[in-house]
Scaffold this active site. Structure first.
Site, PDB file in Angstrom:
ATOM      1  N   SER A  63      19.930  25.025  -6.900  1.00 30.94           N
ATOM      2  CA  SER A  63      18.670  25.630  -6.500  1.00 30.94           C
ATOM      3  C   SER A  63      17.520  24.630  -6.434  1.00 30.94           C
ATOM      4  O   SER A  63      16.475  24.929  -5.875  1.00 30.94           O
ATOM      5  CB  SER A  63      18.305  26.746  -7.471  1.00 30.94           C
ATOM      6  OG  SER A  63      18.225  26.232  -8.780  1.00 30.94           O
ATOM      7  N   LYS A 121       8.486  20.986  -8.176  1.00 27.76           N
ATOM      8  CA  LYS A 121       7.755  20.724  -6.929  1.00 27.76           C
ATOM      9  C   LYS A 121       6.551  19.831  -7.223  1.00 27.76           C
ATOM     10  O   LYS A 121       6.102  19.724  -8.359  1.00 27.76           O
ATOM     11  CB  LYS A 121       7.231  22.037  -6.335  1.00 27.76           C
ATOM     12  CG  LYS A 121       8.284  23.057  -5.936  1.00 27.76           C
ATOM     13  CD  LYS A 121       8.665  22.927  -4.474  1.00 27.76           C
ATOM     14  CE  LYS A 121       9.462  24.141  -4.003  1.00 27.76           C
ATOM     15  NZ  LYS A 121      10.585  24.508  -4.905  1.00 27.76           N
TER      16      LYS A 121
END
Lengths: 214, 214
Positions: A134, A173
DNA sequence: GTTGACACAGCACATATGGTCTGATAACTT
DNA sequence: AAGTTATCAGACCATATGTGCTGTGTCAAC
């Protein structure tokens, strides 16, 4: 505090570091004497005493080669290795467990040893093992090890581990604040960023490294 | 060849390792004697001699604490650090420079220090700095450090650094032989593999690790 | 000039430490 | 059982090595 070392003290310190890289033990007073071309053992003793006062090393009295480099004295030495605890897994959908207690590299966890320089000077670094695919948009694969510095204060552009409240997901991120919104930019430039309300994001830590062994 | 260590020799070896982690120097014969509850220094000397014969350590005669762990003796010790030379850059379109000479961690190159365990026991490992985004399908970003073991013999499924003659490109992919063809499978499972004639591919090395610091 | 801190030199001493010698015991071979 | 080898015990020696004592030259403060 005399933060300045004399020429001779610098020589001695460098000699000790070099000696300890070559052998696996510290030099004797007389090794230092010969290596630094000093005329008397007492001079070495004298300067070692000074170095000890300035916290570059520790001496064990009456012990041969009883010199331990500490603090500044370790700088640049190969002993500058830290043990980083692997505190668990990180996967989308799983809550991210961040250590609250002082992150001591205690028992109970697996560990990785790394040169201190590779954490970029960050403190209390811990590691998580990535499970699943993921995180692929952060260029992180299944089985990778992610190094995290626990913090909630991050700057724009930092790579962070963030928990998305609504989605119930952890994600890695780059982090940018844009007004009330937060833009989370994947490390993989071919993928699109996502924008979410700031209230939906809680930053758990700053990513300081990614390691993959095959 | 190593006929197996006696109980006592194992004890001594473990004690030395533990001692060297606690202090920054090896124990004396008498330290070992006390730590392993041995009745005589000569017994320690005797077993140290054996350990030396079996290549677990090296002793420097007439030198106090003149013990250096080597080979097997280093296993599990924090001293088990190797210096890996960073031999240049890797980028699509650039020829991949692989060291032909015995890869000594010489001068002239930058180095990274890593625990030997992280190279998976590979020998002569060297590192390359990734330039550009062209390796992104191998989950490798600009600035990453790739660890390579120089070899031309690889097994199916290995991650390799391959030079494509026609395309004049270096690429990091998983390697599978399929008859006369070679299938190069990106690490990123969302991307498609490519198939090329075996004659178009020359394998330069096996990837043993990827490291990214932020 | 005298004083005194500072860095150094030379030497001597005490002990920390590696090595050896002599046997004793256990383990293993033939 | 006798011989051979591996391991251990205890005492002892030689030296490797930390440390203390005394003195010397320099330099700045008084």
């Amino acid at each position: 505090m005399p933060p300045k070392l004399s020429r001779r003290q610098q020589d001695i310190l460098e000699f000790i570091q070099a000696f300890m890289e070559e052998h696996q033990f510290p030099p004797t007073v007389r090794d230092i004497q010969a290596g630094c071309e000093i005329s008397s053992t007492s001079v070495v003793d004298y300067n070692l005493h000074k170095l000890q006062q300035n916290n570059f090393l520790k001496r064990l009295p009456e012990v041969s080669r009883g010199i331990e480099l500490i603090g500044e004295g370790l700088r640049g030495s190969k002993r500058d290795i830290i043990s980083i605890p692997i505190m668990g897994n990180i996967a989308a959908g799983e809550p991210l467990h961040v250590p609250d207690a002082p992150t001591t590299a205690d028992e109970g966890y697996d560990e990785v040893d790394l040169p201190a320089s590779m954490t970029g000077g960050a403190q209390n670094v811990f590691a998580l093992r990535v499970k699943g695919e993921s995180m692929i948009d952060a260029l992180v694969a299944d089985g990778d090890l992610v190094l995290l510095e626990p913090t909630t204060e991050v700057s724009n552009g930092d790579m962070v581990a963030a928990w998305l409240n609504d989605e119930e997901e952890t994600t890695l991120k780059r982090f940018y604040i844009e007004g009330d919104m937060v833009r989370l930019q994947p490390a993989n430039s071919t993928m699109q960023p996502i924008r979410v309300p700031a209230s939906n994001v809680s930053v758990r830590g700053r990513v300081v490294g990614v390691f993959r062994t095959l």
